[in-house]
Structures are given as structure tokens and as C-alpha cells.
Design a protein around this motif. Structure first.
Motif, PDB file in Angstrom:
ATOM      1  N   LEU A  81       5.025 107.406  44.574  1.00  0.00           N
ATOM      2  CA  LEU A  81       5.488 106.446  45.575  1.00  0.00           C
ATOM      3  C   LEU A  81       6.608 105.577  45.006  1.00  0.00           C
ATOM      4  CD1 LEU A  81       2.050 105.246  47.050  1.00  0.00           C
ATOM      5  CD2 LEU A  81       3.501 107.156  47.825  1.00  0.00           C
ATOM      6  N   ASP A  82       7.462 106.210  44.174  1.00  0.00           N
ATOM      7  CA  ASP A  82       8.583 105.528  43.526  1.00  0.00           C
ATOM      8  C   ASP A  82       8.127 104.412  42.586  1.00  0.00           C
ATOM      9  OD1 ASP A  82      10.512 107.113  44.834  1.00  0.00           O
ATOM     10  OD2 ASP A  82      10.385 105.844  46.616  1.00  0.00           O
ATOM     11  N   ARG A  83       6.897 104.487  42.097  1.00  0.00           N
ATOM     12  CA  ARG A  83       6.381 103.539  41.116  1.00  0.00           C
ATOM     13  C   ARG A  83       5.944 104.307  39.875  1.00  0.00           C
ATOM     14  NH1 ARG A  83       1.667 100.606  44.284  1.00  0.00           N
ATOM     15  NH2 ARG A  83       1.388  99.565  42.255  1.00  0.00           N
ATOM     16  N   GLN A  84       6.111 103.690  38.720  1.00  0.00           N
ATOM     17  CA  GLN A  84       5.666 104.303  37.476  1.00  0.00           C
ATOM     18  C   GLN A  84       4.133 104.273  37.396  1.00  0.00           C
ATOM     19  OE1 GLN A  84       8.201 105.418  34.607  1.00  0.00           O
ATOM     20  NE2 GLN A  84       8.715 105.873  36.738  1.00  0.00           N
ATOM     21  N   VAL A  85       3.611 105.117  36.536  1.00  0.00           N
ATOM     22  CA  VAL A  85       2.164 105.241  36.340  1.00  0.00           C
ATOM     23  C   VAL A  85       1.797 104.702  34.963  1.00  0.00           C
ATOM     24  CG1 VAL A  85       0.289 106.896  36.001  1.00  0.00           C
ATOM     25  CG2 VAL A  85       1.897 107.210  37.889  1.00  0.00           C
ATOM     26  N   GLU A  86       0.715 103.948  34.898  1.00  0.00           N
ATOM     27  CA  GLU A  86       0.200 103.450  33.622  1.00  0.00           C
ATOM     28  C   GLU A  86      -1.273 103.810  33.500  1.00  0.00           C
ATOM     29  OE1 GLU A  86      -0.863  99.134  31.730  1.00  0.00           O
ATOM     30  OE2 GLU A  86       1.136  99.367  32.606  1.00  0.00           O
ATOM     31  N   LEU A  87      -1.646 104.368  32.358  1.00  0.00           N
ATOM     32  CA  LEU A  87      -3.041 104.711  32.101  1.00  0.00           C
ATOM     33  C   LEU A  87      -3.698 103.629  31.247  1.00  0.00           C
ATOM     34  CD1 LEU A  87      -2.788 108.496  31.112  1.00  0.00           C
ATOM     35  CD2 LEU A  87      -3.209 107.539  33.372  1.00  0.00           C
ATOM     36  N   VAL A  88      -4.911 103.270  31.615  1.00  0.00           N
ATOM     37  CA  VAL A  88      -5.754 102.410  30.772  1.00  0.00           C
ATOM     38  C   VAL A  88      -6.932 103.281  30.332  1.00  0.00           C
ATOM     39  CG1 VAL A  88      -7.148 100.330  30.637  1.00  0.00           C
ATOM     40  CG2 VAL A  88      -5.084 100.341  32.042  1.00  0.00           C
ATOM     41  N   ILE A  89      -6.956 103.647  29.054  1.00  0.00           N
ATOM     42  CA  ILE A  89      -7.959 104.576  28.533  1.00  0.00           C
ATOM     43  C   ILE A  89      -8.891 103.845  27.571  1.00  0.00           C
ATOM     44  CG2 ILE A  89      -8.342 106.671  27.187  1.00  0.00           C
ATOM     45  CD1 ILE A  89      -5.641 107.682  28.135  1.00  0.00           C
ATOM     46  N   VAL A  90     -10.198 103.979  27.810  1.00  0.00           N
ATOM     47  CA  VAL A  90     -11.193 103.378  26.918  1.00  0.00           C
ATOM     48  C   VAL A  90     -12.141 104.454  26.410  1.00  0.00           C
ATOM     49  CG1 VAL A  90     -11.066 101.097  27.993  1.00  0.00           C
ATOM     50  CG2 VAL A  90     -12.699 102.770  28.861  1.00  0.00           C
ATOM     51  N   ASP A  91     -12.788 104.180  25.286  1.00  0.00           N
ATOM     52  CA  ASP A  91     -13.688 105.133  24.630  1.00  0.00           C
ATOM     53  C   ASP A  91     -15.134 104.823  25.010  1.00  0.00           C
ATOM     54  OD1 ASP A  91     -14.573 105.727  21.127  1.00  0.00           O
ATOM     55  OD2 ASP A  91     -15.010 106.893  22.931  1.00  0.00           O
ATOM     56  N   ASP A  92     -15.800 105.760  25.684  1.00  0.00           N
ATOM     57  CA  ASP A  92     -17.206 105.545  26.038  1.00  0.00           C
ATOM     58  C   ASP A  92     -18.163 106.015  24.956  1.00  0.00           C
ATOM     59  OD1 ASP A  92     -17.558 108.400  26.427  1.00  0.00           O
ATOM     60  OD2 ASP A  92     -16.598 108.151  28.371  1.00  0.00           O
ATOM     61  N   GLN A  93     -17.625 106.567  23.861  1.00  0.00           N
ATOM     62  CA  GLN A  93     -18.424 106.995  22.716  1.00  0.00           C
ATOM     63  C   GLN A  93     -19.488 108.032  23.099  1.00  0.00           C
ATOM     64  OE1 GLN A  93     -19.867 103.514  20.650  1.00  0.00           O
ATOM     65  NE2 GLN A  93     -17.864 102.562  20.566  1.00  0.00           N
ATOM     66  N   SER A  94     -19.208 108.805  24.128  1.00  0.00           N
ATOM     67  CA  SER A  94     -20.112 109.859  24.602  1.00  0.00           C
ATOM     68  C   SER A  94     -21.437 109.308  25.109  1.00  0.00           C
ATOM     69  CB  SER A  94     -20.361 110.913  23.506  1.00  0.00           C
ATOM     70  OG  SER A  94     -19.147 111.483  23.063  1.00  0.00           O
ATOM     71  N   SER A  95     -21.437 108.062  25.567  1.00  0.00           N
ATOM     72  CA  SER A  95     -22.657 107.396  26.022  1.00  0.00           C
ATOM     73  C   SER A  95     -22.644 107.214  27.535  1.00  0.00           C
ATOM     74  CB  SER A  95     -22.784 106.023  25.346  1.00  0.00           C
ATOM     75  OG  SER A  95     -23.712 105.201  26.019  1.00  0.00           O
ATOM     76  N   ALA A  96     -23.722 107.658  28.193  1.00  0.00           N
ATOM     77  CA  ALA A  96     -23.819 107.517  29.647  1.00  0.00           C
ATOM     78  C   ALA A  96     -23.889 106.052  30.059  1.00  0.00           C
ATOM     79  CB  ALA A  96     -25.038 108.275  30.162  1.00  0.00           C
ATOM     80  N   ASP A  97     -24.595 105.241  29.288  1.00  0.00           N
ATOM     81  CA  ASP A  97     -24.665 103.808  29.608  1.00  0.00           C
ATOM     82  C   ASP A  97     -23.300 103.149  29.469  1.00  0.00           C
ATOM     83  OD1 ASP A  97     -27.365 103.949  30.131  1.00  0.00           O
ATOM     84  OD2 ASP A  97     -27.950 103.390  28.097  1.00  0.00           O
ATOM     85  N   ARG A  98     -22.599 103.504  28.416  1.00  0.00           N
ATOM     86  CA  ARG A  98     -21.304 102.884  28.158  1.00  0.00           C
ATOM     87  C   ARG A  98     -20.274 103.321  29.193  1.00  0.00           C
ATOM     88  NH1 ARG A  98     -18.972 100.222  23.763  1.00  0.00           N
ATOM     89  NH2 ARG A  98     -20.900 100.457  22.592  1.00  0.00           N
ATOM     90  N   VAL A  99     -20.310 104.587  29.616  1.00  0.00           N
ATOM     91  CA  VAL A  99     -19.301 105.042  30.577  1.00  0.00           C
ATOM     92  C   VAL A  99     -19.440 104.295  31.900  1.00  0.00           C
ATOM     93  CG1 VAL A  99     -20.523 106.985  31.687  1.00  0.00           C
ATOM     94  CG2 VAL A  99     -18.059 107.103  31.362  1.00  0.00           C
ATOM     95  N   ALA A 100     -20.674 104.002  32.308  1.00  0.00           N
ATOM     96  CA  ALA A 100     -20.875 103.251  33.548  1.00  0.00           C
ATOM     97  C   ALA A 100     -20.298 101.843  33.429  1.00  0.00           C
ATOM     98  CB  ALA A 100     -22.356 103.194  33.903  1.00  0.00           C
TER      99      ALA A 100
END
Length: 413
Positions: A81-100
Motif C-alpha cells: 500500500l505504498d508503505r514500507q514494512v517493518e518486522l518486530v521479531i521476538v524469541d519464544d525459546q520454543s515455549s508454548a507459554d512464552r509464545v502466547a
């Protein structure tokens, strides 16, 4: 507090800090969600939680590479949509609780406009529940187990050709079509205690067992298993004609090495997950010949956008993309198609619902082929079957797209 990795891939001044004030306090805020969406000059911020450490770190990093390559390519070509994209990436450490909690924070505190899914069925289900609670579109690259599509999610779409239970359909058909004296009589199965790994392995196991092929070993091991000597000995003692392994990566490598040490030589070996990783041949001592694996992607696929993807990824990484990277790129393609069609990319309930509705009613051209979905988000296609032939992993099934004939029996490893 874990540091959030903010990856800015936009072609804007890198020193300018991004301030996002559209925070969402709770799932029941209704129309207040996303009230302060980004302006036309602000980037579209996409939140992602990935297993960059822990049990799923290896494929998680592949997904990260795919997401980053997609974002960079989009920005180089004008953005969304003529706007740049920015990713915010975090590490959930392979944990189901942490990913939520990660997705809660990405939506509530970081105020992202869109989200992409994580890696692994174990992480997709809790993440998708958060997305459903907040009314967010949830396209994911690696949650293919049947249970993902049995939760009642109407916002979820799997960005690959087929769910886990159907990955080996072409191989099952091939085996059952073999002459009686060439068909395997016994199967040994070993799978990680993981819905995706088990779904893939059990889909093949059950299809063959239903036609009279005997299952003589059926083992399940915990995700953190490192010593496979006991399971390998049991499989070797069985002398099973067909080996079926449901793995992620390191567990598959360790089990194959243990089987080699036992001197076990199956006539056919079907291993999900590990063999499609570029590091697999070196990890097992380059003894790959004849190993079969299902895959939703090949760099040689003739789909229109795939050539562009392979060129862009290879230029950046000096290597062709693998399946994890491709499914991540596909996730970006699917979301981008909806965003461009609907004309919005913000956290408001109205925009998110429009994106969801559009994907339920349309097909998207991707690097893994054209994708469409049923009401539960299941893709309506099938996986390819690859095999290591003359040292290269090659498509052998189905016949209409194969690059080589399937080798049977498998050469010794």
C-alpha cells in the motif's frame, strides 16, 4: 524482561525511532482496537514470535530468514500500500507459554498492525488463540498437525500445500501400487512427541497398515531426546523393510546416525523434517542416498513467483532457500495479497475481518503454488515427495512433476 528484537527493513532513515501509540489493552475493547493506526508515511509493522532458541531453533531460524527476505524484497519494490514494512521479531525459546505472551505483548504493547505465525504446531495453537481473541488475521508457516484445524479458529490459514496427515499421500499410493513381491511387508515407526511430526509419520503408517502392511515397531520419544541407541536397537532388531520417522531436525539426525551405527539397512526410509534441511547431508556423514521426505517446496518449482523468490533469497544468502524459508515467504505473500486486495493494514477489527474474509473467498498465487483454504484454514493441495538421488535431493513423486525416478530399494547408508 526479554529484549525485543526490532528488525527494521524499511528503506527509510535507520536512525528514526518508531513510536507506536495504538496499544490494545484487552481482547474485549472492541472498536477501540487499533484506533490510532499508522499514517501513510509510517511503516506497516508486523509482529512475529519465533523459536530462535530451544528445541525448534534450527527451523525457527529458517523461518526468520524467510520472513526477513520477504520483507526486504517487498520494501525494495515499493512496500505494501505504498508503505514500507517493518518486522518486530521476538524469541519464544520454543515455549508454548512464552509464545502466547509474546503475541499478547506484540498486540498490546508494541501495537503491531499485522502478525505472522510462529514455527511448530506446539507454538501455533496457543499463538492462534491469542490472535483469535484479538480478532487478528493469523497466517502461519508451520502448524500442519490436524489438531490445529480442530480448534474452531476462523482466522487461521496455513501457508503450505497440505496438512501433516496428507504429506505422504503420493508415497503411500506409490507403495501400494508396487508389485506384491516389491512391496514392503513390515514398517518401523519412530516419531518425536510432537503433533506435526506424529501427524506426518502416522499418516503414512495408517495408510499402509490399512492395506495389510505390518507395523512391527511404533516408538514415540520426547522432544529433548538425544540418546537414540535404545530405539535404534529396537528398529534394527525388527529388520523392518520400511522405516518411517517423524522428526524436526536434530532428532532426525541423531536417530539416523544411531541406526547407521546399529548396521540397520531398510529397503525404504521415509523421514519427515530433517532431510529437507541443507545441513542434513553433512550432519549424517553424507550417507543420504535413497532417503525419502515429503516437502511442500522445491527451488525448481515452475510457479511464476518462485523464480523471483529464489533469485532474491540466493543473492542475499549465497544459497537456495529451503522449505522453512519458502513457507515463511509464502506467509508474507498470502498476507500481502489480502492487504493489497482489501486496501488496509491496521489492527482495527474492521480491517482484520476484511482480510480474513477475503482469504476465505480467494486463491493466492505463491512460491509453493496456488493456495486456497477450507473454512478451518486447511490448504487444498498436496505435498511433493523428494529423495536423495546421486547425492541431490530430487522430486520423485508425483509422476507429472518428478525430476527423477524413485530409487527402490534404498542403497546402503
Amino acid at each position: 524482561m526479554r529484549a525485543t528484537r526490532r528488525l527494521t527493513v524499511a528503506a527509510v532513515a535507520a536512525t528514526t525511532a518508531l513510536t507506536l501509540s495504538a496499544c490494545l489493552a484487552s481482547p474485549d475493547q472492541g472498536d477501540d482496537q487499533g484506533a490510532e493506526s499508522g499514517g501513510p508515511d509510517d511503516p506497516i509493522v508486523i509482529g512475529v514470535s519465533l523459536p530462535l532458541t530451544g528445541d525448534f531453533a534450527e527451523p525457527g531460524k529458517g523461518v526468520q530468514r524467510g520472513y526477513e527476505a520477504w520483507a526486504a524484497h517487498v520494501n525494495e519494490n515499493g512496500g505494501l500500500l505504498d508503505r514500507q514494512v517493518e518486522l518486530v521479531i521476538v524469541d519464544d525459546q520454543s515455549s508454548a507459554d512464552r509464545v502466547a505472551s509474546d503475541y499478547e505483548r506484540l498486540i498490546n504493547q508494541d501495537g503491531v498492525d499485522l502478525i505472522f505465525g510462529p514455527f511448530s504446531t506446539r507454538l501455533v495453537v496457543p499463538a492462534a488463540q491469542v490472535a483469535q481473541d484479538y480478532g487478528f488475521l493469523f497466517v502461519e508457516p508451520a502448524g500442519a498437525a490436524a489438531e490445529v484445524f480442530e480448534q474452531g479458529f476462523d482466522n487461521l490459514f496455513y501457508a503450505a500445500p497440505a496438512i501433516a496427515d496428507d504429506h505422504y499421500n503420493h508415497l503411500a499410493d506409490h507403495i501400494l501400487a508396487l508389485p506384491e513381491d516389491e512391496r514392503p511387508e513390515t514398517i518401523a515407526v519412530a516419531s518425536m512427541d510432537d503433533p506435526f511430526a506424529q501427524g506426518t509419520a502416522y499418516g503414512l503408517r495408517d495408510a499402509l497398515a490399512a492395506e495389510g502392511i505390518e507395523v512391527v515397531v511404533d516408538e514415540v520419544y520426547p522432544p529433548n531426546t538425544t540418546d537414540f541407541s535404545g530405539i535404534a536397537a529396537k528398529i534394527a532388531d525388527s529388520g523392518a523393510d520400511l522405516l518411517v520417522v517423524g522428526s524436526q531436525y536434530q532428532d532426525g539426525v541423531n536417530l539416523v546416525v544411531a541406526l547407521q551405527q546399529q548396521g540397520y539397512q531398510p529397503e525404504m526410509a521415509a523421514i519427515s523434517g530433517a532431510p529437507t534441511n541443507a545441513e542434513f547431508p553433512a550432519a549424517i556423514g553424507d550417507k543420504t542416498e535413497g532417503i525419502l521426505a515429503p516437502t511442500g517446496y522445491t527451488p525448481d518449482a515452475p510457479y511464476p513467483s518462485n523464480e523471483e523468490f529464489v533469485a532474491a533469497y540466493s543473492e542475499e544468502h549465497d544459497a537456495e532457500p529451503a522449505e522453512d524459508e519458502a513457507n515463511a515467504w509464502t506467509t508474507g505473500q498470502v498476507v500481502a495479497a489480502a492487504v493489497e486486495a482489501v486496501g488496509c493494514a491496521d489492527a482495527s477489527p474492521e480491517c482484520q475481518q476484511q482480510l480474513i474474509d477475503w482469504l476465505h473467498g480467494n486463491e493466492v498465487e505463491t512460491v509453493v503454488g496456488p493456495l486456497s483454504w477450507d473454512a478451518q484454514g486447511r490448504p487444498q493441495s498436496a505435498h511433493l515427495i523428494q529423495q536423495y538421488v546421486d547425492g541431490e535431493i530430487t522430486i520423485v513423486l508425483p509422476d507429472d512433476v518428478k525430476e527423477a525416478d524413485l530409487v527402490h530399494p534404498k542403497p546402503e547408508w
